[in-house]
Design a protein around this motif. Structure first.
Motif, PDB file in Angstrom:
ATOM      1  N   TYR A 110      71.817 -28.171   8.920  1.00  0.00           N
ATOM      2  CA  TYR A 110      71.527 -26.743   9.132  1.00  0.00           C
ATOM      3  C   TYR A 110      71.323 -26.031   7.797  1.00  0.00           C
ATOM      4  O   TYR A 110      70.447 -25.175   7.675  1.00  0.00           O
ATOM      5  CB  TYR A 110      72.649 -26.070   9.925  1.00  0.00           C
ATOM      6  N   GLY A 111      72.136 -26.362   6.826  1.00  0.00           N
ATOM      7  CA  GLY A 111      71.987 -25.750   5.497  1.00  0.00           C
ATOM      8  C   GLY A 111      70.635 -26.078   4.883  1.00  0.00           C
ATOM      9  O   GLY A 111      69.948 -25.202   4.354  1.00  0.00           O
ATOM     10  N   LYS A 112      70.226 -27.339   4.969  1.00  0.00           N
ATOM     11  CA  LYS A 112      68.930 -27.763   4.431  1.00  0.00           C
ATOM     12  C   LYS A 112      67.779 -27.067   5.157  1.00  0.00           C
ATOM     13  O   LYS A 112      66.819 -26.602   4.540  1.00  0.00           O
ATOM     14  CB  LYS A 112      68.762 -29.282   4.539  1.00  0.00           C
ATOM     15  N   LEU A 113      67.872 -26.996   6.497  1.00  0.00           N
ATOM     16  CA  LEU A 113      66.824 -26.322   7.271  1.00  0.00           C
ATOM     17  C   LEU A 113      66.754 -24.838   6.931  1.00  0.00           C
ATOM     18  O   LEU A 113      65.665 -24.267   6.817  1.00  0.00           O
ATOM     19  CB  LEU A 113      67.054 -26.512   8.769  1.00  0.00           C
ATOM     20  N   PHE A 114      67.920 -24.210   6.748  1.00  0.00           N
ATOM     21  CA  PHE A 114      67.944 -22.795   6.381  1.00  0.00           C
ATOM     22  C   PHE A 114      67.254 -22.580   5.038  1.00  0.00           C
ATOM     23  O   PHE A 114      66.411 -21.682   4.890  1.00  0.00           O
ATOM     24  CB  PHE A 114      69.393 -22.289   6.327  1.00  0.00           C
ATOM     25  N   VAL A 115      67.566 -23.402   4.055  1.00  0.00           N
ATOM     26  CA  VAL A 115      66.933 -23.290   2.737  1.00  0.00           C
ATOM     27  C   VAL A 115      65.429 -23.508   2.839  1.00  0.00           C
ATOM     28  O   VAL A 115      64.631 -22.780   2.243  1.00  0.00           O
ATOM     29  CB  VAL A 115      67.566 -24.295   1.742  1.00  0.00           C
ATOM     30  N   ALA A 116      65.011 -24.493   3.613  1.00  0.00           N
ATOM     31  CA  ALA A 116      63.581 -24.785   3.773  1.00  0.00           C
ATOM     32  C   ALA A 116      62.853 -23.622   4.433  1.00  0.00           C
ATOM     33  O   ALA A 116      61.792 -23.186   3.960  1.00  0.00           O
ATOM     34  CB  ALA A 116      63.385 -26.055   4.591  1.00  0.00           C
ATOM     35  N   LEU A 117      63.405 -23.103   5.529  1.00  0.00           N
ATOM     36  CA  LEU A 117      62.760 -21.990   6.232  1.00  0.00           C
ATOM     37  C   LEU A 117      62.749 -20.732   5.379  1.00  0.00           C
ATOM     38  O   LEU A 117      61.760 -20.000   5.350  1.00  0.00           O
ATOM     39  CB  LEU A 117      63.461 -21.735   7.572  1.00  0.00           C
ATOM     40  N   LEU A 118      63.836 -20.482   4.659  1.00  0.00           N
ATOM     41  CA  LEU A 118      63.900 -19.320   3.784  1.00  0.00           C
ATOM     42  C   LEU A 118      62.879 -19.433   2.659  1.00  0.00           C
ATOM     43  O   LEU A 118      62.172 -18.466   2.343  1.00  0.00           O
ATOM     44  CB  LEU A 118      65.312 -19.175   3.206  1.00  0.00           C
ATOM     45  N   SER A 119      62.733 -20.606   2.073  1.00  0.00           N
ATOM     46  CA  SER A 119      61.762 -20.782   0.992  1.00  0.00           C
ATOM     47  C   SER A 119      60.335 -20.618   1.498  1.00  0.00           C
ATOM     48  O   SER A 119      59.490 -20.031   0.819  1.00  0.00           O
ATOM     49  CB  SER A 119      61.941 -22.130   0.292  1.00  0.00           C
ATOM     50  N   GLN A 120      60.055 -21.113   2.730  1.00  0.00           N
ATOM     51  CA  GLN A 120      58.721 -20.922   3.303  1.00  0.00           C
ATOM     52  C   GLN A 120      58.439 -19.448   3.546  1.00  0.00           C
ATOM     53  O   GLN A 120      57.357 -18.947   3.265  1.00  0.00           O
ATOM     54  CB  GLN A 120      58.573 -21.690   4.609  1.00  0.00           C
ATOM     55  N   LYS A 121      59.411 -18.727   4.063  1.00  0.00           N
ATOM     56  CA  LYS A 121      59.253 -17.294   4.331  1.00  0.00           C
ATOM     57  C   LYS A 121      59.048 -16.533   3.018  1.00  0.00           C
ATOM     58  O   LYS A 121      58.156 -15.677   2.923  1.00  0.00           O
ATOM     59  CB  LYS A 121      60.487 -16.765   5.074  1.00  0.00           C
ATOM     60  N   LEU A 122      59.833 -16.843   2.011  1.00  0.00           N
ATOM     61  CA  LEU A 122      59.693 -16.173   0.712  1.00  0.00           C
ATOM     62  C   LEU A 122      58.339 -16.458   0.076  1.00  0.00           C
ATOM     63  O   LEU A 122      57.716 -15.571  -0.514  1.00  0.00           O
ATOM     64  CB  LEU A 122      60.814 -16.600  -0.238  1.00  0.00           C
ATOM     65  N   ALA A 123      57.865 -17.675   0.216  1.00  0.00           N
ATOM     66  CA  ALA A 123      56.547 -18.018  -0.339  1.00  0.00           C
ATOM     67  C   ALA A 123      55.451 -17.241   0.367  1.00  0.00           C
ATOM     68  O   ALA A 123      54.515 -16.737  -0.268  1.00  0.00           O
ATOM     69  CB  ALA A 123      56.297 -19.515  -0.207  1.00  0.00           C
ATOM     70  N   ARG A 124      55.567 -17.110   1.688  1.00  0.00           N
ATOM     71  CA  ARG A 124      54.570 -16.361   2.453  1.00  0.00           C
ATOM     72  C   ARG A 124      54.603 -14.879   2.102  1.00  0.00           C
ATOM     73  O   ARG A 124      53.587 -14.263   1.844  1.00  0.00           O
ATOM     74  CB  ARG A 124      54.819 -16.571   3.943  1.00  0.00           C
ATOM     75  N   GLY A 126      56.065 -13.508  -0.557  1.00  0.00           N
ATOM     76  CA  GLY A 126      55.844 -13.335  -1.997  1.00  0.00           C
ATOM     77  C   GLY A 126      54.384 -13.336  -2.390  1.00  0.00           C
ATOM     78  O   GLY A 126      53.978 -12.643  -3.332  1.00  0.00           O
ATOM     79  N   SER A 127      53.568 -14.076  -1.664  1.00  0.00           N
ATOM     80  CA  SER A 127      52.143 -14.123  -2.002  1.00  0.00           C
ATOM     81  C   SER A 127      51.445 -12.817  -1.642  1.00  0.00           C
ATOM     82  O   SER A 127      50.374 -12.524  -2.147  1.00  0.00           O
ATOM     83  CB  SER A 127      51.454 -15.292  -1.308  1.00  0.00           C
ATOM     84  N   ALA A 128      52.060 -12.016  -0.756  1.00  0.00           N
ATOM     85  CA  ALA A 128      51.441 -10.761  -0.330  1.00  0.00           C
ATOM     86  C   ALA A 128      52.030  -9.546  -1.044  1.00  0.00           C
ATOM     87  O   ALA A 128      51.541  -8.438  -0.875  1.00  0.00           O
ATOM     88  CB  ALA A 128      51.608 -10.596   1.177  1.00  0.00           C
ATOM     89  N   ILE A 129      53.085  -9.727  -1.833  1.00  0.00           N
ATOM     90  CA  ILE A 129      53.732  -8.601  -2.504  1.00  0.00           C
ATOM     91  C   ILE A 129      53.082  -8.370  -3.860  1.00  0.00           C
ATOM     92  O   ILE A 129      52.851  -9.296  -4.628  1.00  0.00           O
ATOM     93  CB  ILE A 129      55.241  -8.874  -2.696  1.00  0.00           C
ATOM     94  N   SER A 130      52.804  -7.115  -4.139  1.00  0.00           N
ATOM     95  CA  SER A 130      52.283  -6.736  -5.442  1.00  0.00           C
ATOM     96  C   SER A 130      53.306  -5.812  -6.104  1.00  0.00           C
ATOM     97  O   SER A 130      53.670  -4.791  -5.520  1.00  0.00           O
ATOM     98  CB  SER A 130      50.955  -5.998  -5.261  1.00  0.00           C
ATOM     99  N   PRO A 131      53.789  -6.137  -7.304  1.00  0.00           N
ATOM    100  CA  PRO A 131      54.805  -5.298  -7.935  1.00  0.00           C
ATOM    101  C   PRO A 131      54.328  -3.861  -8.172  1.00  0.00           C
ATOM    102  O   PRO A 131      55.119  -2.947  -8.221  1.00  0.00           O
ATOM    103  CB  PRO A 131      55.115  -5.983  -9.255  1.00  0.00           C
ATOM    104  N   TRP A 132      53.033  -3.666  -8.317  1.00  0.00           N
ATOM    105  CA  TRP A 132      52.517  -2.317  -8.556  1.00  0.00           C
ATOM    106  C   TRP A 132      52.072  -1.634  -7.275  1.00  0.00           C
ATOM    107  O   TRP A 132      51.650  -0.503  -7.303  1.00  0.00           O
ATOM    108  CB  TRP A 132      51.380  -2.319  -9.585  1.00  0.00           C
TER     109      TRP A 132
END
Length: 149
Positions: A110-124, A126-132
């Motif tokens: 469960y811990g590994k799956l949580f990290v994997a799903l969280l990293s996929q969500k952050l990557a998705r 993060g690619s759409a966030i613009s700091p400005w």
């Protein structure tokens, strides 16, 4: 309907659903076959090269239950799941569970799956966030928009 031999010479009745690959996919498959033959991993025949032009899916579902298109679409979706698991195994080393008892194995998984799903969500996300806070045009686009103003 097609019959296919299985373990113990038992026949399974089913049908073969096929679709021709795109030209780019055919070229990729042909290069892969050539590379395997050069490495001495397999002997490539004309028949093998011909089969490499198609996706072949054997199913036991009758035509009345699922059309060829439906069978191939299910296979496409299944393939996406397979690729996701392959990626997860690679990213978070999900291949081997280093625990012995049921409870700790489940917690580790469960811990590994949580990290994997969280990293996929952050990557998705993060690619759409613009700091400005807005799309940054390239220099040519900016020059064109200023000359039009």
């Amino acid at each position: 309907m097609v019959g296919i031999s299985c373990v113990g010479e038992q026949q399974i009745r089913g049908r073969l659903c096929a679709v021709r690959k795109s030209e780019a996919a055919v070229q990729k498959a042909q290069r892969k076959l050539t590379r395997k033959q050069q490495q001495g991993k397999s002997k490539v025949t004309a028949e093998t090269r011909e089969y490499a032009r198609y996706i072949l899916v054997f199913t036991t579902l009758p035509k009345q239950v699922a059309t060829k298109r439906q069978v191939l679409e299910c296979y496409r979706l299944r393939w996406q799941i397979e690729l996701t698991f392959k990626r997860l195994k690679s990213i978070v080393q999900l291949g081997h569970v280093p625990k012995k008892d049921d409870q700790s194995s489940r917690a580790w998984l469960y811990g590994k799956l949580f990290v994997a799903l969280l990293s996929q969500k952050l990557a998705r996300v993060g690619s759409a966030i613009s700091p400005w806070g807005y799309y940054l045009p390239d220099e040519e686009e900016a020059a064109n928009s200023q000359s039009l103003a």
